[in-house]
Enzyme design. Structure first.
Site, short mmCIF file in Angstrom:
data_model
loop_
_atom_site.label_atom_id
_atom_site.label_comp_id
_atom_site.label_asym_id
_atom_site.label_seq_id
_atom_site.Cartn_x
_atom_site.Cartn_y
_atom_site.Cartn_z
N TYR A 54 0.92 -1.22 0.04
CA TYR A 54 0.02 0.28 -0.03
C TYR A 54 0.85 1.10 0.05
O TYR A 54 1.85 1.20 0.74
CB TYR A 54 -0.87 -0.17 1.32
CG TYR A 54 -1.68 1.15 1.36
CD1 TYR A 54 -2.91 1.55 1.14
CD2 TYR A 54 -0.96 2.31 2.14
CE1 TYR A 54 -3.72 2.72 0.92
CE2 TYR A 54 -1.75 3.63 2.45
CZ TYR A 54 -3.27 3.74 1.76
OH TYR A 54 -3.60 4.74 2.03
N GLU A 77 -3.29 7.49 -4.08
CA GLU A 77 -3.16 6.21 -3.46
C GLU A 77 -2.94 5.08 -4.38
O GLU A 77 -3.69 4.92 -5.41
CB GLU A 77 -4.51 5.98 -2.49
CG GLU A 77 -4.44 4.85 -1.65
CD GLU A 77 -5.61 4.56 -1.03
OE1 GLU A 77 -5.99 4.76 -0.03
OE2 GLU A 77 -6.65 4.39 -1.77
#
Ligand code: GDP
Ligand code: MN
Length: 382
Positions: free
Chosen positions: A101, A189
């Site tokens: 992530y 993101e």
């Protein structure tokens, strides 16, 4: 302004961040052609601006162009948490070895961009943050210095990124930061950022939000806006220049001013209800604007009841009431409408509604009582 996954990935690619090759498809036939052009196994991905598409069945693997066409036919038109899929992204399937992530956001408290990296990716990052906070490496970046290579390396080690992926992750973080600054982003993101079986690090998903106030500097991104919304209400709202957001519940909300609208959402939740959407009619709502607002809100058939919460400052409550009467008459709606009017000419506003409005329009004196009534009516209608 939120971008779709494929648009975010195109920006990533322009900034040198590796992404799988892919194509947009609006029909199953286009999906087949895209799969054919890409060659080999592909992934068919629903393009909606909401997370958790995978779990909702909006992401499917296809071995052949035939299968890609079938999967696209299943996914197109699908409803994912209230968002209808009008478009799919077909991309070369990846062999995932690891899912990480990475993100950059603003930390308003620190007045600095915040870079977050985790070796636990592909899952809900809020869960990682609350259940395994040590697995999420965080670093604030001094905007005058920018993200330095040693910052990115520190993050990679702190997050426990696998040694063979560090070089790729460090390079991507640098490019992500540059893109974040250059594009006036509020959020970038990548979840998941993957290490492939072949040892490459690539962005498998994208979530990008660009500061709407900076769009004059980015005409190419502003131009994406036309294609970003295929939701009929959002399109209608955009055309009419009103701020509208679609949500998942059954209470439609109209307020004037962002703060009041946000509080109204909270109070509806407090009353045990769930907002279907909200529209901010702005600080100085005239009668005509109320008509426009109601048209947009009521065209969403999820709305079982409408809650109107107006604070009269410059806006006069009697004008809002007149606007409401006109709108109800023009639209011929019999949906329950709960109105709370407070501030300038509130009594006059309430009197107009009491005297002239049809039975489905009722007034309440406070925000809480109005929300409670709206929620009760929505439950009755369900
Ligand atoms: P989200 O559910 O909306 O966040 O969509 P993502 O694009 O993040 O995809 C969700 C999950 O689908 C990923 O975490 C992967 O596990 C899986 N996935 C997506 N693309 C591929 C692919 O090309 N190959 C494989 N094996 N899995 C994929
Ligand atoms: Mn994702």
């Amino acid at each position: 302004m939120d971008l779709y996954e494929y648009q975010g990935k195109q920006l990533f690619a322009q900034n040198g961040i590796p992404v799988p090759s892919g194509e947009v498809a609006n029909t199953p036939e286009e999906a087949r052609a895209a799969a054919q052009a890409i060659g080999g196994k592909v992934v068919v991905k629903a393009q909606v601006q909401i997370g958790g598409r995978g779990k909702a069945g909006g992401i499917k693997l296809a071995e052949t162009p035939d299968e890609a066409e079938q999967r696209a036919a299943e996914i197109l038109g699908m409803d994912i948490k209230g968002h209808t899929v009008h478009r799919v992204w077909i991309e070369a399937a990846s062999n995932i070895a690891k899912e990480y992530y990475a993100s950059i956001t603003f930390d308003r408290g620190e007045k600095k961009p915040l870079v977050m990296l985790s070796a636990v990716g592909g899952v809900d990052i809020e869960e990682v943050a609350s259940n395994q906070p040590d697995k999420l490496a965080r670093l604030h970046i001094d905007p005058l210095v920018g993200l330095q290579p040693h910052d990115a390396r520190w993050l990679a080690f702190a997050a426990g990124i696998d040694p063979e992926a560090i070089k790729g992750v460090v390079s991507i973080l640098g490019r992500l930061y540059r893109g974040f600054v250059q594009l006036d982003a509020m959020l970038m993101e990548i979840n998941p950022l993957i290490l492939t079986e072949e040892g490459e690090v690539i962005a498998l998903d994208s979530k990008v939000t660009i500061d709407g106030n900076s769009l004059f500097r980015h005409p190419d991104i502003a131009a994406l806006r036309d294609t970003t919304t295929s939701d009929p209400q959002e399109k209608m709202a955009q055309e009419r220049g009103v701020t509208y957001v679609k949500l998942d519940g059954d209470v439609g909300i109209l307020g004037n001013g962002a703060g009041l609208v946000m509080s109204t959402l909270d109070v509806v939740a407090l009353a045990g209800g769930s907002p279907a959407n909200f529209l901010d009619a702005g600080g100085g709502s005239q009668a005509e604007e109320v008509v426009t607002a109601l048209e947009v809100l009521l065209s969403d058939d999820k709305v079982k009841v409408l809650l109107i919460n107006i604070f009269g400052g410059i806006t006069r409550c009697d004008e809002v009431a007149e606007g409401l009467l006109t709108a109800v008459e023009q639209l011929g709606t019999s949906l329950p409408i709960v109105v709370r009017l407070d501030g300038t000419n509130e009594e006059e506003g309430r009197r107009i509604i009491a005297e002239k409005a049809p039975e489905n329009v009722v007034t309440e004196a406070t925000m809480l009582s109005a929300a409670e009534r709206a929620v009760a009516l929505a439950k009755e209608a369900a």
